[in-house]
Design a protein around this motif. Structure first.
Motif, PDB file in Angstrom:
ATOM      1  N   ALA A  23       9.800   4.230   1.293  1.00 16.43           N
ATOM      2  CA  ALA A  23      11.472   4.318   0.605  1.00 16.43           C
ATOM      3  C   ALA A  23      11.697   3.867  -0.725  1.00 16.43           C
ATOM      4  CB  ALA A  23      11.733   3.212   1.420  1.00 16.43           C
ATOM      5  N   LEU A  24      10.695   3.112  -1.353  1.00 15.66           N
ATOM      6  CA  LEU A  24      11.214   2.312  -2.497  1.00 15.66           C
ATOM      7  C   LEU A  24      10.456   3.310  -3.219  1.00 15.66           C
ATOM      8  CD1 LEU A  24       9.261  -1.140  -1.759  1.00 15.66           C
ATOM      9  CD2 LEU A  24      11.448  -0.897  -3.268  1.00 15.66           C
ATOM     10  N   PHE A  25       9.560   4.230  -3.022  1.00 17.21           N
ATOM     11  CA  PHE A  25       8.946   5.438  -4.606  1.00 17.21           C
ATOM     12  C   PHE A  25      10.180   6.563  -4.301  1.00 17.21           C
ATOM     13  CE2 PHE A  25       5.150   3.477  -3.743  1.00 17.21           C
ATOM     14  CZ  PHE A  25       4.711   4.266  -4.661  1.00 17.21           C
ATOM     15  N   ASP A  26      11.094   6.829  -2.644  1.00 15.14           N
ATOM     16  CA  ASP A  26      11.813   7.335  -2.396  1.00 15.14           C
ATOM     17  C   ASP A  26      13.190   6.770  -3.408  1.00 15.14           C
ATOM     18  OD1 ASP A  26      13.024  10.121  -1.707  1.00 15.14           O
ATOM     19  OD2 ASP A  26      14.422   8.589  -0.669  1.00 15.14           O
ATOM     20  N   GLU A  27      13.762   5.680  -3.314  1.00  8.87           N
ATOM     21  CA  GLU A  27      15.145   5.008  -4.247  1.00  8.87           C
ATOM     22  C   GLU A  27      14.260   4.746  -5.534  1.00  8.87           C
ATOM     23  OE1 GLU A  27      16.998   1.660  -1.874  1.00  8.87           O
ATOM     24  OE2 GLU A  27      15.706   2.188  -0.640  1.00  8.87           O
ATOM     25  N   ASN A  28      13.433   5.287  -5.965  1.00  6.42           N
ATOM     26  CA  ASN A  28      12.727   4.750  -7.376  1.00  6.42           C
ATOM     27  C   ASN A  28      12.441   6.409  -8.187  1.00  6.42           C
ATOM     28  OD1 ASN A  28      13.623   2.148  -8.379  1.00  6.42           O
ATOM     29  ND2 ASN A  28      12.229   1.820  -5.807  1.00  6.42           N
ATOM     30  N   LEU A 412       6.871  -7.511  10.839  1.00  9.89           N
ATOM     31  CA  LEU A 412       7.802  -7.044  10.743  1.00  9.89           C
ATOM     32  C   LEU A 412       8.877  -7.862   9.017  1.00  9.89           C
ATOM     33  CD1 LEU A 412       8.985  -4.950  13.099  1.00  9.89           C
ATOM     34  CD2 LEU A 412       7.944  -4.074  11.674  1.00  9.89           C
ATOM     35  N   SER A 413       8.762  -8.998   9.193  1.00 12.68           N
ATOM     36  CA  SER A 413      10.094 -10.218   8.705  1.00 12.68           C
ATOM     37  C   SER A 413       9.955  -9.874   7.166  1.00 12.68           C
ATOM     38  CB  SER A 413       9.812 -11.412   9.013  1.00 12.68           C
ATOM     39  OG  SER A 413      10.103 -11.384  10.920  1.00 12.68           O
ATOM     40  N   ALA A 414       8.739  -9.525   6.702  1.00 13.28           N
ATOM     41  CA  ALA A 414       8.923 -10.020   5.585  1.00 13.28           C
ATOM     42  C   ALA A 414       8.674  -8.554   4.868  1.00 13.28           C
ATOM     43  CB  ALA A 414       7.759 -11.012   5.053  1.00 13.28           C
ATOM     44  N   SER A 415       8.639  -7.278   5.795  1.00 12.68           N
ATOM     45  CA  SER A 415       8.204  -5.946   5.360  1.00 12.68           C
ATOM     46  C   SER A 415       8.939  -5.446   4.085  1.00 12.68           C
ATOM     47  CB  SER A 415       7.786  -4.544   6.334  1.00 12.68           C
ATOM     48  OG  SER A 415       8.718  -5.139   6.983  1.00 12.68           O
ATOM     49  N   SER A 416       9.989  -5.215   3.867  1.00 10.19           N
ATOM     50  CA  SER A 416      10.239  -4.431   3.192  1.00 10.19           C
ATOM     51  C   SER A 416      10.211  -5.718   1.453  1.00 10.19           C
ATOM     52  CB  SER A 416      12.064  -4.598   3.418  1.00 10.19           C
ATOM     53  OG  SER A 416      12.750  -5.828   3.319  1.00 10.19           O
ATOM     54  N   ARG A 418       7.398  -7.708   1.290  1.00 11.23           N
ATOM     55  CA  ARG A 418       6.201  -7.174   0.981  1.00 11.23           C
ATOM     56  C   ARG A 418       5.989  -6.099  -0.276  1.00 11.23           C
ATOM     57  NH1 ARG A 418       2.225  -7.558   5.740  1.00 11.23           N
ATOM     58  NH2 ARG A 418       3.242  -5.440   6.573  1.00 11.23           N
ATOM     59  N   ALA A 419       6.546  -4.849   0.656  1.00 11.07           N
ATOM     60  CA  ALA A 419       6.477  -3.079  -0.043  1.00 11.07           C
ATOM     61  C   ALA A 419       7.187  -3.224  -1.204  1.00 11.07           C
ATOM     62  CB  ALA A 419       7.008  -2.696   0.574  1.00 11.07           C
ATOM     63  N   GLN A 420       8.620  -4.221  -1.779  1.00 11.33           N
ATOM     64  CA  GLN A 420       8.509  -4.111  -3.077  1.00 11.33           C
ATOM     65  C   GLN A 420       7.968  -4.873  -4.040  1.00 11.33           C
ATOM     66  OE1 GLN A 420      12.023  -6.824  -3.640  1.00 11.33           O
ATOM     67  NE2 GLN A 420      12.973  -5.469  -4.852  1.00 11.33           N
ATOM     68  N   GLY A 421       7.561  -6.155  -3.631  1.00 11.42           N
ATOM     69  CA  GLY A 421       5.892  -6.940  -4.493  1.00 11.42           C
ATOM     70  C   GLY A 421       5.222  -5.868  -4.850  1.00 11.42           C
ATOM     71  N   ILE A 422       4.949  -4.909  -3.931  1.00 13.78           N
ATOM     72  CA  ILE A 422       3.306  -3.846  -4.159  1.00 13.78           C
ATOM     73  C   ILE A 422       3.690  -3.088  -4.883  1.00 13.78           C
ATOM     74  CG2 ILE A 422       2.290  -2.399  -2.816  1.00 13.78           C
ATOM     75  CD1 ILE A 422       1.589  -4.187  -0.129  1.00 13.78           C
ATOM     76  N   PHE A 423       5.450  -2.971  -4.992  1.00 15.30           N
ATOM     77  CA  PHE A 423       5.666  -1.324  -5.694  1.00 15.30           C
ATOM     78  C   PHE A 423       5.718  -1.966  -6.928  1.00 15.30           C
ATOM     79  CE2 PHE A 423       9.429   1.341  -7.590  1.00 15.30           C
ATOM     80  CZ  PHE A 423       8.658   2.469  -7.771  1.00 15.30           C
ATOM     81  N   GLU A 424       6.635  -3.213  -7.439  1.00 19.49           N
ATOM     82  CA  GLU A 424       6.408  -3.678  -8.682  1.00 19.49           C
ATOM     83  C   GLU A 424       5.314  -3.600  -9.682  1.00 19.49           C
ATOM     84  OE1 GLU A 424       9.383  -7.267  -7.955  1.00 19.49           O
ATOM     85  OE2 GLU A 424      11.274  -5.320  -7.537  1.00 19.49           O
ATOM     86  N   GLN A 425       4.082  -3.836  -8.539  1.00 26.34           N
ATOM     87  CA  GLN A 425       2.690  -4.233  -9.386  1.00 26.34           C
ATOM     88  C   GLN A 425       2.263  -2.987 -10.173  1.00 26.34           C
ATOM     89  OE1 GLN A 425       0.943  -7.849  -8.020  1.00 26.34           O
ATOM     90  NE2 GLN A 425      -1.114  -7.046  -8.864  1.00 26.34           N
ATOM     91  N   ILE A 426       2.801  -1.803  -9.092  1.00 19.03           N
ATOM     92  CA  ILE A 426       1.859  -0.858  -9.186  1.00 19.03           C
ATOM     93  C   ILE A 426       2.368  -0.586 -10.424  1.00 19.03           C
ATOM     94  CG2 ILE A 426       2.271   1.261  -8.302  1.00 19.03           C
ATOM     95  CD1 ILE A 426       0.794   0.648  -5.740  1.00 19.03           C
TER      96      ILE A 426
END
Ligand SMILES: Cc1cc2nc3c(=O)[nH]c(=O)nc-3n(C[C@H](O)[C@H](O)[C@H](O)COP(=O)(O)OP(=O)(O)OC[C@H]3O[C@@H](n4cnc5c(N)ncnc54)[C@H](O)[C@@H]3O)c2cc1C
Length: 446
Positions: A23-28, A412-416, A418-426
């Motif tokens: 979803a982050l790749f798509d939104e960005n 699931l609680s932190a998944s959004s 967590r994904a943001q942290g990974i996306f930003e690091q990449i």
């Protein structure tokens, strides 16, 4: 999709964790990062064999794959409800906890919108380093099954991989199954395997359930409801079913911001915290469900028609599947020499999941991984595994870091966030990286 293309990210597994990342790749899209996800199932589904009617999410719907990071994201649960015309009706339910069936529909709705990023029917079997130092990238090998069930092997090249393959069903020792295995199964197969028993729902079956957690309680309750003449034994090693602690102060342990607190603390303190709050997630049951089961047990003691049995302080010692039934031997932990034999039509293992770290698909890469004091791969706050300096490609792993990121890591609680942290690091690494161009097989140039 192009085999010769070097993807910024190849995601492995397309459950909620990598769905949140896609979803982050798509939104960005303007980031220009390319991503592809490989999923072994033929379409998206979330724990499809435990979508038992009446079961509810154990987290607020606000902990969906996007709201905490971007409440205005198109991929929120609220936007899903709005899109399918149920927002006002859901509001009228006055709950934070949708049914599991509905949350799976929400995830599936998101997955369909992100379809261009996923290759289904693709099982990743291995991951190799590709190219020569210092320009090594990763080759993700997968087996694809086509519509005619033909298997073929292929690969994708990646500057980064994000592994989110979930846990492996835990099968306890002492079990012997027939080859076609119709009578002993793990809860991860529950709805699929119970189906054939449902055609004779009035038959006086005898079911045995092993486990004392939420899944065991849900399956026990479902069997009792669906099979009006069945007897059910629930074998668990507690004194009684234990209630999960989801009270407000304690529940803060699942907040994304508290992952920082956990990650930044010492090893002994992490261990202490994990032990102290096991009862928020492991071998515990939602209080309402405990009350329902207790009520049933009590009412059966009134009518004398006892179908629901709890074998407290007990463990399954062995189970042997024959053509006609399962022979189960139950050991009482108070009297270890007392073995109670029980004959059942089916045995359901509600024995949870294991998270072998590193997971088997990272085995080939394991000699590049740096390990920590627990012998596990060292990991950054943003879930990147630390590697030897000659490997620049990023290896990210989601859902396997309870010991460093806390009890929420498999959940699931932190998944959004967590994904943001990974996306930003990449994204930030890609801006600093040299540009790889594939020239010929096994040669990479800048
Ligand atoms: C019945 C049940 C209910 C739950 N309810 C909740 C809840 O209410 N709240 C909560 O916070 N957590 C809950 N959980 C915890 C659960 O782990 C998370 O909900 C969530 O599924 C984690 O997502 P994930 O993407 O990391 O892993 P998974 O959902 O397990 O997804 C992993 C995906 O990877 C795929 N895969 C595996 N290996 C490969 C491979 N080699 N190649 C390609 N694809 C592969 C799998 O097919 C799967 O689709 C529940 C768990 C269960 C079992």
């Amino acid at each position: 999709m192009n085999m010769n293309h070097i993807y910024d990210v190849v995601g492995i597994g397309f459950g909620p964790s990598n769905l949140a990342l896609a979803a982050l790749f798509d939104e960005n899209r303007d980031s220009q990062l390319s991503a592809i996800f490989l999923e072994k199932k033929s379409s998206f589904s979330w724990h499809e064999n435990m979508l038992i009617p009446g079961t509810e999410m154990q987290i607020s719907f606000l902990k969906d794959i996007a709201t905490f990071r971007t409440p205005s994201s198109p991929y929120t649960f609220i936007n899903y409800l709005h899109s399918v015309g149920r927002l006002s009706l859901f509001a009228n339910l006055r709950t934070f906890y949708p049914s599991r069936i509905e949350f799976n529909r929400y995830f599936t709705w998101v997955a369909e919108k992100l379809d261009q990023y996923v290759n289904y029917n693709c099982t990743v079997t291995d991951i190799h380093v590709y190219g020569k130092s210092p320009h090594m990238i990763l080759r993700v090998i997968y087996e694809k099954i086509d519509a005619k069930s033909h298997r073929s092997t292929s690969y994708f090249l990646a500057k980064n991989i994000v592994v989110a393959t979930g846990g492996f069903p835990y099968i306890p020792p002492g079990i012997t199954r027939q080859v076609d295995n119709q009578r002993i199964w793990h809860t991860s197969e529950y709805l699929q395997k119970i189906e054939k028993y449902k055609s004779q729902s009035k038959y006086p079956y005898h079911f045995c359930v092993v486990g004392g957690g939420q899944s065991a309680a849900e399956v026990t309750h479902d069997l009792h409801q669906f099979f009006p003449n069945a007897a059910i034994n629930c074998i668990h090693n507690n004194f009684g079913l234990k209630a999960s602690d989801d009270s407000e102060f304690i529940n803060e342990i699942f907040l994304p911001e508290n992952v920082d607190l956990f990650y930044d603390t010492s090893g002994p303190m992490r261990k202490k915290l994990l032990e102290a709050y096991q009862n928020t997630n492991y071998a515990v049951v939602d209080t309402e469900l405990i009350q329902k089961l207790y009520r049933i047990k009590y009412e059966e003691s009134v009518t004398g028609k006892k179908r629901l049995h709890f074998n407290r302080l007990s463990v399954m010692k062995s189970a042997n599947e024959t053509d006609h039934h399962v022979e189960v031997n139950i050991k009482n932990t108070v009297c270890p020499t007392c073995i109670e034999p029980l004959q059942a039509d089916a045995l359901i293992l509600a024995t949870g999941y294991t998270y072998l770290n590193p997971p088997p698909i990272l085995q080939t890469l394991s000699h590049y991984l740096i390990t920590n004091e627990l012998g596990l791969p060292s990991v950054t706050r943003n879930h990147q595994l630390l590697t030897l300096s000659n490997l620049k490609a990023g290896i990210y792993l989601q859902g396997y870091h309870e010991s460093t990121h806390g009890i929420t890591d498999t959940l699931l609680s932190a998944s959004s966030i967590r994904a943001q942290g990974i996306f930003e690091q990449i994204l930030s690494a890609s801006r600093q990286q040299i540009k790889y161009v594939k020239t010929t097989e096994n040669r990479l140039a800048i």
